[in-house]
Design a protein around this motif. Structure first.
Motif, PDB file in Angstrom:
ATOM      1  N   ARG A 230     -25.323   9.667  13.630  1.00 18.77           N
ATOM      2  CA  ARG A 230     -24.585   9.716  15.658  1.00 18.77           C
ATOM      3  C   ARG A 230     -25.061   8.404  16.428  1.00 18.77           C
ATOM      4  NH1 ARG A 230     -29.033  13.151  20.272  1.00 18.77           N
ATOM      5  NH2 ARG A 230     -27.525  12.512  21.584  1.00 18.77           N
ATOM      6  N   ILE A 231     -24.530   7.733  16.897  1.00 18.76           N
ATOM      7  CA  ILE A 231     -24.650   6.562  16.701  1.00 18.76           C
ATOM      8  C   ILE A 231     -24.205   6.227  18.248  1.00 18.76           C
ATOM      9  CG2 ILE A 231     -23.441   3.828  16.855  1.00 18.76           C
ATOM     10  CD1 ILE A 231     -22.220   5.591  13.817  1.00 18.76           C
ATOM     11  N   GLN A 232     -25.436   5.336  18.814  1.00 22.19           N
ATOM     12  CA  GLN A 232     -24.659   5.078  20.680  1.00 22.19           C
ATOM     13  C   GLN A 232     -23.528   4.565  21.468  1.00 22.19           C
ATOM     14  OE1 GLN A 232     -29.300   3.631  22.027  1.00 22.19           O
ATOM     15  NE2 GLN A 232     -28.139   3.757  24.103  1.00 22.19           N
ATOM     16  N   PHE A 233     -23.105   4.462  21.694  1.00 17.42           N
ATOM     17  CA  PHE A 233     -22.045   2.835  22.414  1.00 17.42           C
ATOM     18  C   PHE A 233     -22.375   1.841  22.505  1.00 17.42           C
ATOM     19  CE2 PHE A 233     -18.876   6.372  24.246  1.00 17.42           C
ATOM     20  CZ  PHE A 233     -18.805   6.972  23.766  1.00 17.42           C
TER      21      PHE A 233
ATOM     22  N   MET B 100     -28.254   7.048  31.211  1.00 13.96           N
ATOM     23  CA  MET B 100     -28.369   8.112  30.188  1.00 13.96           C
ATOM     24  C   MET B 100     -27.152   7.871  28.705  1.00 13.96           C
ATOM     25  SD  MET B 100     -28.798  11.750  29.456  1.00 13.96           S
ATOM     26  CE  MET B 100     -26.657  12.187  29.009  1.00 13.96           C
ATOM     27  N   PRO B 101     -27.456   7.169  27.734  1.00  7.50           N
ATOM     28  CA  PRO B 101     -26.787   6.814  26.764  1.00  7.50           C
ATOM     29  C   PRO B 101     -25.730   7.307  25.852  1.00  7.50           C
ATOM     30  CG  PRO B 101     -29.551   6.803  26.039  1.00  7.50           C
ATOM     31  CD  PRO B 101     -29.216   7.202  27.482  1.00  7.50           C
ATOM     32  N   ARG B 102     -24.627   6.860  25.950  1.00  9.90           N
ATOM     33  CA  ARG B 102     -24.147   8.070  24.758  1.00  9.90           C
ATOM     34  C   ARG B 102     -23.735   7.589  23.297  1.00  9.90           C
ATOM     35  NH1 ARG B 102     -19.087   6.640  29.115  1.00  9.90           N
ATOM     36  NH2 ARG B 102     -19.812   6.977  31.150  1.00  9.90           N
ATOM     37  N   PHE B 103     -23.644   8.595  22.832  1.00  8.38           N
ATOM     38  CA  PHE B 103     -23.523   8.675  21.797  1.00  8.38           C
ATOM     39  C   PHE B 103     -21.870   9.161  20.973  1.00  8.38           C
ATOM     40  CE2 PHE B 103     -27.215   9.278  22.559  1.00  8.38           C
ATOM     41  CZ  PHE B 103     -28.429   8.187  21.938  1.00  8.38           C
ATOM     42  N   LYS B 104     -21.361   8.176  19.972  1.00  8.04           N
ATOM     43  CA  LYS B 104     -20.258   8.914  19.012  1.00  8.04           C
ATOM     44  C   LYS B 104     -20.576   9.262  17.920  1.00  8.04           C
ATOM     45  CE  LYS B 104     -19.780   4.003  18.012  1.00  8.04           C
ATOM     46  NZ  LYS B 104     -18.500   2.963  18.552  1.00  8.04           N
ATOM     47  N   GLN B 105     -20.237  10.173  17.555  1.00  3.25           N
ATOM     48  CA  GLN B 105     -20.397  10.857  15.740  1.00  3.25           C
ATOM     49  C   GLN B 105     -19.291  10.124  15.001  1.00  3.25           C
ATOM     50  OE1 GLN B 105     -22.102  13.607  15.960  1.00  3.25           O
ATOM     51  NE2 GLN B 105     -22.558  14.618  14.085  1.00  3.25           N
TER      52      GLN B 105
ATOM     53  N   GLU C  82     -19.704   1.393  26.804  1.00  2.00           N
ATOM     54  CA  GLU C  82     -19.629   2.009  27.992  1.00  2.00           C
ATOM     55  C   GLU C  82     -19.171   1.974  28.972  1.00  2.00           C
ATOM     56  OE1 GLU C  82     -22.296   3.903  28.388  1.00  2.00           O
ATOM     57  OE2 GLU C  82     -23.235   4.846  26.865  1.00  2.00           O
ATOM     58  N   ALA C  83     -19.230   0.554  29.319  1.00  2.37           N
ATOM     59  CA  ALA C  83     -17.949   0.154  29.967  1.00  2.37           C
ATOM     60  C   ALA C  83     -16.622   0.758  30.205  1.00  2.37           C
ATOM     61  CB  ALA C  83     -17.931  -2.039  29.731  1.00  2.37           C
ATOM     62  N   VAL C  84     -16.050   0.602  28.733  1.00  7.63           N
ATOM     63  CA  VAL C  84     -14.674   1.349  28.176  1.00  7.63           C
ATOM     64  C   VAL C  84     -14.495   2.372  29.080  1.00  7.63           C
ATOM     65  CG1 VAL C  84     -13.417   1.241  27.124  1.00  7.63           C
ATOM     66  CG2 VAL C  84     -13.711  -0.575  27.178  1.00  7.63           C
ATOM     67  N   ARG C  85     -15.998   3.397  28.388  1.00  2.91           N
ATOM     68  CA  ARG C  85     -15.676   4.775  28.717  1.00  2.91           C
ATOM     69  C   ARG C  85     -15.977   4.979  30.461  1.00  2.91           C
ATOM     70  NH1 ARG C  85     -16.507   9.573  25.635  1.00  2.91           N
ATOM     71  NH2 ARG C  85     -15.222   8.080  23.858  1.00  2.91           N
ATOM     72  N   ASP C  86     -16.631   4.572  30.749  1.00  2.64           N
ATOM     73  CA  ASP C  86     -16.594   4.248  32.421  1.00  2.64           C
ATOM     74  C   ASP C  86     -15.637   3.735  32.695  1.00  2.64           C
ATOM     75  OD1 ASP C  86     -19.211   5.296  32.533  1.00  2.64           O
ATOM     76  OD2 ASP C  86     -20.007   3.016  32.315  1.00  2.64           O
ATOM     77  N   ALA C  87     -14.464   3.266  32.481  1.00  3.76           N
ATOM     78  CA  ALA C  87     -13.287   2.437  33.500  1.00  3.76           C
ATOM     79  C   ALA C  87     -12.284   3.942  33.427  1.00  3.76           C
ATOM     80  CB  ALA C  87     -13.288   1.399  32.674  1.00  3.76           C
ATOM     81  N   GLU C  88     -12.539   4.403  32.083  1.00  2.00           N
ATOM     82  CA  GLU C  88     -11.560   5.924  31.714  1.00  2.00           C
ATOM     83  C   GLU C  88     -11.928   6.888  32.526  1.00  2.00           C
ATOM     84  OE1 GLU C  88     -11.565   5.911  27.638  1.00  2.00           O
ATOM     85  OE2 GLU C  88     -10.809   5.163  26.981  1.00  2.00           O
ATOM     86  N   GLU C  89     -12.987   7.079  32.172  1.00  2.00           N
ATOM     87  CA  GLU C  89     -13.353   8.525  33.419  1.00  2.00           C
ATOM     88  C   GLU C  89     -13.285   7.727  35.239  1.00  2.00           C
ATOM     89  OE1 GLU C  89     -17.976   8.403  32.392  1.00  2.00           O
ATOM     90  OE2 GLU C  89     -16.880   9.807  30.875  1.00  2.00           O
ATOM     91  N   ASN C  90     -13.279   6.862  35.248  1.00  2.00           N
ATOM     92  CA  ASN C  90     -13.371   6.548  36.484  1.00  2.00           C
ATOM     93  C   ASN C  90     -11.338   6.327  37.066  1.00  2.00           C
ATOM     94  OD1 ASN C  90     -15.460   5.950  37.506  1.00  2.00           O
ATOM     95  ND2 ASN C  90     -15.886   3.823  37.259  1.00  2.00           N
TER      96      ASN C  90
END
Length: 66
Positions: free
Chosen positions: A11-14, A1-6, A19-27
């Motif tokens: 509303r702009i899609q990552f 599912m795509p992520r968005f930023k405001q 996406e890769a950076v956010r996934d790494a941060e969450e992991n």
């Protein structure tokens, strides 16, 4: 599912990189939380083990707490 930023109420899609950076941060955060939980469990287990060893030596709860 795509992520968005405001940004500026838009509303702009990552991007793929974002996406890769956010996934790494969450992991990394999930790993940190699990390590913290494991450390707390280990501490609890060590306390219980220590108390049991003192009881095996013949001390009662009052002596252990003192």
């Amino acid at each position: 599912m795509p992520r968005f930023k405001q940004i500026n109420n838009e509303r702009i899609q990552f991007t793929a990189e974002e996406e890769a950076v956010r996934d790494a941060e969450e992991n990394a955060e999930a790993v940190r939380k699990q390590e913290e939980k494991d450390a707390q469990t280990a501490l609890t287990n060590k306390k219980a083990s220590g108390k049991q060893k003192l009881k095996d030596l013949g001390l009662d709860d009052e002596e252990i707490n003192a």
